[in-house]
Write a protein that holds these residues in place. Structure first.
Motif, PDB file in Angstrom:
ATOM      1  N   SER A  84     -15.633 107.569 -21.658  1.00 34.50           N
ATOM      2  CA  SER A  84     -14.881 107.824 -20.220  1.00 34.50           C
ATOM      3  C   SER A  84     -14.082 106.428 -20.027  1.00 34.50           C
ATOM      4  O   SER A  84     -14.534 105.481 -20.697  1.00 34.50           O
ATOM      5  N   SER A  85     -13.443 106.383 -18.939  1.00 31.35           N
ATOM      6  CA  SER A  85     -12.621 105.242 -18.565  1.00 31.35           C
ATOM      7  C   SER A  85     -13.154 104.793 -17.247  1.00 31.35           C
ATOM      8  O   SER A  85     -13.462 105.382 -16.310  1.00 31.35           O
ATOM      9  N   TYR A  86     -13.500 103.405 -17.401  1.00 28.31           N
ATOM     10  CA  TYR A  86     -14.111 102.722 -16.137  1.00 28.31           C
ATOM     11  C   TYR A  86     -13.211 101.412 -15.837  1.00 28.31           C
ATOM     12  O   TYR A  86     -12.548 100.943 -16.656  1.00 28.31           O
ATOM     13  N   THR A  87     -13.153 101.281 -14.247  1.00 27.21           N
ATOM     14  CA  THR A  87     -12.418 100.170 -13.961  1.00 27.21           C
ATOM     15  C   THR A  87     -13.417  98.990 -13.273  1.00 27.21           C
ATOM     16  O   THR A  87     -14.464  99.602 -12.128  1.00 27.21           O
ATOM     17  N   ILE A  88     -13.542  97.957 -13.680  1.00 27.69           N
ATOM     18  CA  ILE A  88     -14.469  96.965 -13.034  1.00 27.69           C
ATOM     19  C   ILE A  88     -13.783  95.938 -12.382  1.00 27.69           C
ATOM     20  O   ILE A  88     -12.775  95.390 -13.002  1.00 27.69           O
ATOM     21  N   GLN A  89     -14.073  95.546 -11.044  1.00 31.49           N
ATOM     22  CA  GLN A  89     -13.436  94.478 -10.456  1.00 31.49           C
ATOM     23  C   GLN A  89     -14.437  93.228 -10.505  1.00 31.49           C
ATOM     24  O   GLN A  89     -15.852  93.502  -9.995  1.00 31.49           O
ATOM     25  N   TRP A  90     -14.397  92.277 -11.008  1.00 32.58           N
ATOM     26  CA  TRP A  90     -15.175  91.279 -11.017  1.00 32.58           C
ATOM     27  C   TRP A  90     -14.356  89.630 -10.604  1.00 32.58           C
ATOM     28  O   TRP A  90     -13.122  89.576 -10.755  1.00 32.58           O
ATOM     29  N   GLN A  91     -15.248  88.770 -10.704  1.00 30.15           N
ATOM     30  CA  GLN A  91     -14.788  87.246 -10.739  1.00 30.15           C
ATOM     31  C   GLN A  91     -15.658  86.258 -11.412  1.00 30.15           C
ATOM     32  O   GLN A  91     -16.889  86.801 -11.367  1.00 30.15           O
ATOM     33  N   THR A  92     -15.162  85.170 -11.916  1.00 27.67           N
ATOM     34  CA  THR A  92     -16.168  84.303 -12.458  1.00 27.67           C
ATOM     35  C   THR A  92     -16.450  83.273 -11.514  1.00 27.67           C
ATOM     36  O   THR A  92     -15.887  83.160 -10.324  1.00 27.67           O
ATOM     37  N   SER A 128     -17.276  96.148  -8.177  1.00 26.07           N
ATOM     38  CA  SER A 128     -17.272  97.347  -8.386  1.00 26.07           C
ATOM     39  C   SER A 128     -17.046  97.846  -9.586  1.00 26.07           C
ATOM     40  O   SER A 128     -16.310  97.213 -10.312  1.00 26.07           O
ATOM     41  N   VAL A 129     -17.674  99.020 -10.005  1.00 19.81           N
ATOM     42  CA  VAL A 129     -17.574  99.754 -11.181  1.00 19.81           C
ATOM     43  C   VAL A 129     -17.171 101.196 -10.869  1.00 19.81           C
ATOM     44  O   VAL A 129     -18.083 101.695 -10.003  1.00 19.81           O
ATOM     45  N   VAL A 130     -16.054 101.709 -11.221  1.00 16.18           N
ATOM     46  CA  VAL A 130     -15.745 102.660 -10.856  1.00 16.18           C
ATOM     47  C   VAL A 130     -15.464 103.926 -12.034  1.00 16.18           C
ATOM     48  O   VAL A 130     -14.750 103.377 -12.976  1.00 16.18           O
ATOM     49  N   LEU A 131     -15.887 105.101 -12.196  1.00 13.93           N
ATOM     50  CA  LEU A 131     -15.482 105.959 -13.204  1.00 13.93           C
ATOM     51  C   LEU A 131     -14.399 106.666 -12.795  1.00 13.93           C
ATOM     52  O   LEU A 131     -13.999 107.039 -11.761  1.00 13.93           O
ATOM     53  N   ASN A 132     -13.108 106.256 -13.706  1.00 19.87           N
ATOM     54  CA  ASN A 132     -11.655 106.851 -13.242  1.00 19.87           C
ATOM     55  C   ASN A 132     -11.682 108.297 -13.581  1.00 19.87           C
ATOM     56  O   ASN A 132     -12.284 108.852 -14.579  1.00 19.87           O
ATOM     57  N   PRO A 133     -11.062 109.062 -12.927  1.00 16.96           N
ATOM     58  CA  PRO A 133     -10.904 110.429 -12.935  1.00 16.96           C
ATOM     59  C   PRO A 133     -10.164 111.104 -14.286  1.00 16.96           C
ATOM     60  O   PRO A 133      -9.390 110.152 -14.825  1.00 16.96           O
ATOM     61  N   VAL A 134     -10.458 112.022 -15.023  1.00 14.56           N
ATOM     62  CA  VAL A 134      -9.868 112.400 -16.285  1.00 14.56           C
ATOM     63  C   VAL A 134      -8.630 113.045 -15.761  1.00 14.56           C
ATOM     64  O   VAL A 134      -8.549 113.951 -15.170  1.00 14.56           O
ATOM     65  N   SER A 135      -7.551 112.675 -16.645  1.00 13.65           N
ATOM     66  CA  SER A 135      -6.388 113.134 -16.506  1.00 13.65           C
ATOM     67  C   SER A 135      -5.567 114.034 -17.317  1.00 13.65           C
ATOM     68  O   SER A 135      -6.339 114.107 -18.465  1.00 13.65           O
TER      69      SER A 135
END
Length: 135
Positions: A84-92, A128-135
């Motif tokens: 699966s594809s995930y999008t993670i937003q982060w900062q150091t 945030s960690v988001v499971l991306n929709p399957v395209s």
């Protein structure tokens, strides 16, 4: 006369095939070999030049370096269909800019492990960690 395959030439060929398949530059991938439980462990690490951070792409185990590379090559050919594809937003902690990174993983915890690979977990804040929709 029988010719044997030079392990270094075969290794370089497999690494080049993996790099080409992923469409990255040589400077954006690191092949890190180690040992674990008597086997060769290959960690394929990506380097993002935009924010100058490295992340784990995938790990494979093999009886030797070539087997690990062959397994990695098979993985990169099929990983989009298997994970699966995930999008993670982060900062150091040092950089207050919000970054967005994308990972392929079998589950949310594996995607976070790829983000945190090789670093102290206290140096990155995940928003945030988001499971991306399957395209």
């Amino acid at each position: 006369m029988e010719t044997s395959t030079d392990i270094h030439i075969e290794s370089a060929k497999l690494q080049k095939e993996i790099i080409n398949y992923l469409g990255l530059n040589d400077s954006e991938l690191v092949f890190e070999f180690g040992t674990q439980d008597g086997k060769v462990k290959l960690d394929l690490i990506t380097i993002n030049p935009r924010h100058n951070q490295s992340f784990l792409f995938h790990s494979e185990m093999g009886y030797d370096k070539l087997e690990a590379l062959k397994k990695m090559k098979d993985y990169v050919k099929n990983y989009r269909e298997r994970e699966s594809s995930y999008t993670i937003q982060w900062q150091t902690k040092d950089d207050k800019q919000l970054h967005t990174s994308y990972f392929r993983a079998s589950n949310i915890l594996d995607s976070l492990d790829k983000l945190y690979y090789g670093r102290d977990r206290n140096t990155i804040t995940v928003f945030s960690v988001v499971l991306n929709p399957v395209s």
